[in-house]
Design an enzyme around this catalytic site. Structure first.
Site, PDB file in Angstrom:
ATOM      1  N   LYS A  68       0.661  -1.043   0.245  1.00 14.81           N
ATOM      2  CA  LYS A  68      -0.593   0.318  -0.419  1.00 14.81           C
ATOM      3  C   LYS A  68       1.005   1.258   0.072  1.00 14.81           C
ATOM      4  O   LYS A  68       0.255   1.861  -0.479  1.00 14.81           O
ATOM      5  CB  LYS A  68      -1.342   0.031   0.941  1.00 14.81           C
ATOM      6  CG  LYS A  68      -2.450  -1.239   1.262  1.00 14.81           C
ATOM      7  CD  LYS A  68      -3.507  -0.576   2.484  1.00 14.81           C
ATOM      8  CE  LYS A  68      -4.131  -1.830   2.441  1.00 14.81           C
ATOM      9  NZ  LYS A  68      -5.427  -1.264   3.455  1.00 14.81           N
ATOM     10  N   GLY A 129      -2.263  -0.029  17.764  1.00 18.97           N
ATOM     11  CA  GLY A 129      -1.089  -0.665  16.913  1.00 18.97           C
ATOM     12  C   GLY A 129      -0.987   0.842  16.333  1.00 18.97           C
ATOM     13  O   GLY A 129      -2.220   1.780  15.865  1.00 18.97           O
ATOM     14  N   GLY A 132       0.088  -0.497   8.567  1.00 20.55           N
ATOM     15  CA  GLY A 132      -0.585   0.525   8.001  1.00 20.55           C
ATOM     16  C   GLY A 132      -1.798   0.580   8.120  1.00 20.55           C
ATOM     17  O   GLY A 132      -3.192   1.911   7.527  1.00 20.55           O
ATOM     18  N   THR A 155       4.999  -0.980  19.819  1.00 19.59           N
ATOM     19  CA  THR A 155       6.523  -0.536  19.929  1.00 19.59           C
ATOM     20  C   THR A 155       6.133   0.833  20.037  1.00 19.59           C
ATOM     21  O   THR A 155       5.406   1.495  19.087  1.00 19.59           O
ATOM     22  CB  THR A 155       7.112  -0.859  18.224  1.00 19.59           C
ATOM     23  OG1 THR A 155       7.552  -2.011  18.127  1.00 19.59           O
ATOM     24  CG2 THR A 155       8.306  -0.104  18.291  1.00 19.59           C
ATOM     25  N   LYS A 158       7.089   3.503  17.234  1.00 21.69           N
ATOM     26  CA  LYS A 158       6.093   3.800  15.878  1.00 21.69           C
ATOM     27  C   LYS A 158       5.019   5.006  16.157  1.00 21.69           C
ATOM     28  O   LYS A 158       4.645   5.472  15.528  1.00 21.69           O
ATOM     29  CB  LYS A 158       5.885   2.393  15.438  1.00 21.69           C
ATOM     30  CG  LYS A 158       6.637   1.704  14.443  1.00 21.69           C
ATOM     31  CD  LYS A 158       6.678   0.781  13.800  1.00 21.69           C
ATOM     32  CE  LYS A 158       4.666   0.686  13.088  1.00 21.69           C
ATOM     33  NZ  LYS A 158       5.025  -1.181  12.889  1.00 21.69           N
ATOM     34  N   GLY A 251     -14.368  -6.362  11.258  1.00 20.10           N
ATOM     35  CA  GLY A 251     -14.112  -5.101  10.243  1.00 20.10           C
ATOM     36  C   GLY A 251     -14.913  -5.578   8.916  1.00 20.10           C
ATOM     37  O   GLY A 251     -14.090  -5.395   8.025  1.00 20.10           O
TER      38      GLY A 251
HETATM   39  P1  NAP Z   1       1.010  -3.785   9.651  1.00 17.00           P
HETATM   40  O1  NAP Z   1       1.058  -3.136   9.450  1.00 17.00           O
HETATM   41  O2  NAP Z   1       1.932  -4.712   9.627  1.00 17.00           O
HETATM   42  O3  NAP Z   1       0.791  -3.653  11.852  1.00 17.00           O
HETATM   43  C1  NAP Z   1       0.301  -4.609  12.440  1.00 17.00           C
HETATM   44  C2  NAP Z   1       0.149  -3.587  13.606  1.00 17.00           C
HETATM   45  O4  NAP Z   1      -0.243  -4.975  14.539  1.00 17.00           O
HETATM   46  C3  NAP Z   1       1.558  -3.537  14.172  1.00 17.00           C
HETATM   47  O5  NAP Z   1       0.920  -2.445  14.989  1.00 17.00           O
HETATM   48  C4  NAP Z   1       2.127  -4.230  15.318  1.00 17.00           C
HETATM   49  O6  NAP Z   1       2.512  -3.535  16.029  1.00 17.00           O
HETATM   50  C5  NAP Z   1       0.697  -4.369  15.638  1.00 17.00           C
HETATM   51  N1  NAP Z   1       0.973  -5.945  16.173  1.00 17.00           N
HETATM   52  C6  NAP Z   1       1.491  -7.376  15.388  1.00 17.00           C
HETATM   53  N2  NAP Z   1       1.586  -8.132  16.688  1.00 17.00           N
HETATM   54  C7  NAP Z   1       1.209  -7.583  17.892  1.00 17.00           C
HETATM   55  C8  NAP Z   1       1.349  -7.988  19.030  1.00 17.00           C
HETATM   56  N3  NAP Z   1       1.559  -9.374  19.623  1.00 17.00           N
HETATM   57  N4  NAP Z   1       0.749  -7.696  19.939  1.00 17.00           N
HETATM   58  C9  NAP Z   1       0.714  -6.965  19.693  1.00 17.00           C
HETATM   59  N5  NAP Z   1       0.806  -5.273  18.708  1.00 17.00           N
HETATM   60  C10 NAP Z   1       0.988  -6.581  17.588  1.00 17.00           C
HETATM   61  O7  NAP Z   1      -0.863  -4.456   9.347  1.00 17.00           O
HETATM   62  P2  NAP Z   1      -1.907  -3.384   8.997  1.00 17.00           P
HETATM   63  O8  NAP Z   1      -1.843  -3.806   7.035  1.00 17.00           O
HETATM   64  O9  NAP Z   1      -2.018  -2.621   9.762  1.00 17.00           O
HETATM   65  O10 NAP Z   1      -3.160  -4.257   8.903  1.00 17.00           O
HETATM   66  C11 NAP Z   1      -3.775  -4.955  10.777  1.00 17.00           C
HETATM   67  C12 NAP Z   1      -5.167  -4.855  10.800  1.00 17.00           C
HETATM   68  O11 NAP Z   1      -5.894  -4.734  10.207  1.00 17.00           O
HETATM   69  C13 NAP Z   1      -5.277  -6.721  10.057  1.00 17.00           C
HETATM   70  O12 NAP Z   1      -5.998  -7.887  11.179  1.00 17.00           O
HETATM   71  C14 NAP Z   1      -5.549  -6.393   8.555  1.00 17.00           C
HETATM   72  O13 NAP Z   1      -6.660  -7.526   8.050  1.00 17.00           O
HETATM   73  C15 NAP Z   1      -6.816  -5.501   9.052  1.00 17.00           C
HETATM   74  N6  NAP Z   1      -7.314  -4.778   8.069  1.00 17.00           N
HETATM   75  C16 NAP Z   1      -8.487  -4.358   7.877  1.00 17.00           C
HETATM   76  C17 NAP Z   1      -9.640  -3.967   6.810  1.00 17.00           C
HETATM   77  C18 NAP Z   1     -10.725  -3.996   6.823  1.00 17.00           C
HETATM   78  O14 NAP Z   1     -11.535  -3.006   5.557  1.00 17.00           O
HETATM   79  N7  NAP Z   1     -11.523  -4.232   7.006  1.00 17.00           N
HETATM   80  C19 NAP Z   1      -8.628  -2.756   6.733  1.00 17.00           C
HETATM   81  C20 NAP Z   1      -6.597  -2.742   6.019  1.00 17.00           C
HETATM   82  C21 NAP Z   1      -6.400  -4.022   7.365  1.00 17.00           C
HETATM   83  P3  NAP Z   1       4.535  -3.286  16.008  1.00 17.00           P
HETATM   84  O15 NAP Z   1       5.009  -1.650  15.830  1.00 17.00           O
HETATM   85  O16 NAP Z   1       4.860  -3.522  17.150  1.00 17.00           O
HETATM   86  O17 NAP Z   1       5.038  -4.272  15.600  1.00 17.00           O
END
Ligand code: NAP
Length: 282
Positions: A68, A129, A132, A155, A158, A251
């Site tokens: 993205k 969180g 992205g 983190t 971030k 979501g």
């Molecule tokens: P991403 O960029 O990989 O970010 C992941 C986030 O989760 C980071 O803030 C990370 O923290 C945190 N995290 C990961 N493991 C963790 C743990 N064990 N404990 C606490 N925090 C943790 O992913 P993203 O794109 O933001 O997506 C996040 C979620 O949104 C996914 O489930 C995705 O399916 C969903 N989503 C849904 C839609 C929809 O239309 N419904 C659209 C977009 C995304 P750190 O920075 O510390 O690593």
């Protein structure tokens, strides 16, 4: 629209994507002919893939993880929503140019306010969180004038970086929005109570996994919303409900609504989302 519209969703991995079914439902509402395929595309292959797709008559593409952010650099024009998010989830061809936009935030606020009847104005909102998805949704939340917005990320640095980036782009003081960022410590989380708690971490992608939030976090919460969508309640939703949240949601509605907004950008047609919202496609 007599000609078949060539659309696609790209990302890596991509097999799980529900976008083809969602957009086919929208197209059927207008008897529009579309071709909507999934393609596994990484940041290494993105440039060549986009060039070939649009040269071959492609109209629009949905973009998902993990491309993205990098996809922005292939657009000629970037919408305000995408600029504020520093990411795009849609690119489309118009007037010989490629336009990038981010409809994730629109999808979320449309689901919260339109479908779940939960206004964001003057509310205290916690976002868990800072990845992205958080970047994509926060600008749209700010547009709804919450009283307070707090980002807590595993983190902490971030979350602080995200806050600094947004403060450079949006005048939050003018909007009277208190904005805080920090880690996931109990002290930081429990220094407020929240009307709305949004889980934008990727923790729910692992079945049965808990973020490990303090129970008291959800006392007084009207809605706990998990961006992840699944047939079963996620652990986040279960814990929120057990610990005092009045209402919980996944979501799915956000996914459908961001898709509808992307469909509008591609076709100038506004689809009815109600059937998909009522009955997710099996
Ligand atoms: P991403 O960029 O990989 O970010 C992941 C986030 O989760 C980071 O803030 C990370 O923290 C945190 N995290 C990961 N493991 C963790 C743990 N064990 N404990 C606490 N925090 C943790 O992913 P993203 O794109 O933001 O997506 C996040 C979620 O949104 C996914 O489930 C995705 O399916 C969903 N989503 C849904 C839609 C929809 O239309 N419904 C659209 C977009 C995304 P750190 O920075 O510390 O690593």
């Amino acid at each position: 629209m007599d000609k078949k519209l060539k659309l696609a969703v790209i990302g890596h991995p991509i097999s799980h994507s529900r976008s083809p079914e969602i957009h086919q439902d929208f197209a059927n509402q207008f008897n529009a002919k579309i071709e909507f395929r999934k393609h596994d595309v990484t940041s290494d292959t993105l440039g060549t893939w986009l060039t070939d797709f649009f040269k071959d008559g492609g109209k629009g593409v949905s973009i998902t993880l993990p491309i993205k952010e990098v996809a922005l650099s292939f657009a000629d024009e970037i919408s305000d929503r995408a600029r504020l998010a520093s990411a795009c989830n849609v690119i489309y061809a118009k007037d010989e140019k490629l336009f990038a936009d981010c409809t994730d935030g629109f999808g979320l606020t449309q689901d919260l306010e339109g479908n779940l009847k939960t206004s964001l104005k003057n509310k205290k909102i916690l976002i868990l969180g800072a990845g992205g998805a958080a970047r994509g949704i926060i600008p749209s939340i700010i547009e709804k004038y919450p009283a307070k917005l707090k980002i807590a990320n595993r983190t902490g640095s971030k979350a602080l970086l995200l806050k600094k980036d947004l403060e450079g782009k949006v005048n939050l003081k003018e909007k009277n929005i208190i904005f805080e960022a920090g880690g996931l410590s109990d002290d930081f989380l429990l220094s407020d109570s929240y009307d709305i708690v949004i889980n934008s971490t990727s923790v729910s992608t692992q079945v049965g996994k808990s973020i490990g939030l303090p129970k008291a976090l959800f006392s007084g919460t009207r809605l706990a919303y998990d961006l992840f969508y699944s047939a079963e309640k996620t652990v986040f939703m279960q814990e929120a409900f057990e610990n005092g949240a009045e209402k919980v949601s996944d979501g799915w509605g956000m996914l459908v609504e961001q898709g509808a907004e992307s469909f509008r950008l591609w076709t100038n047609l506004i689809p009815d989302t109600s059937r998909l919202l009522e009955k997710p496609i099996d």
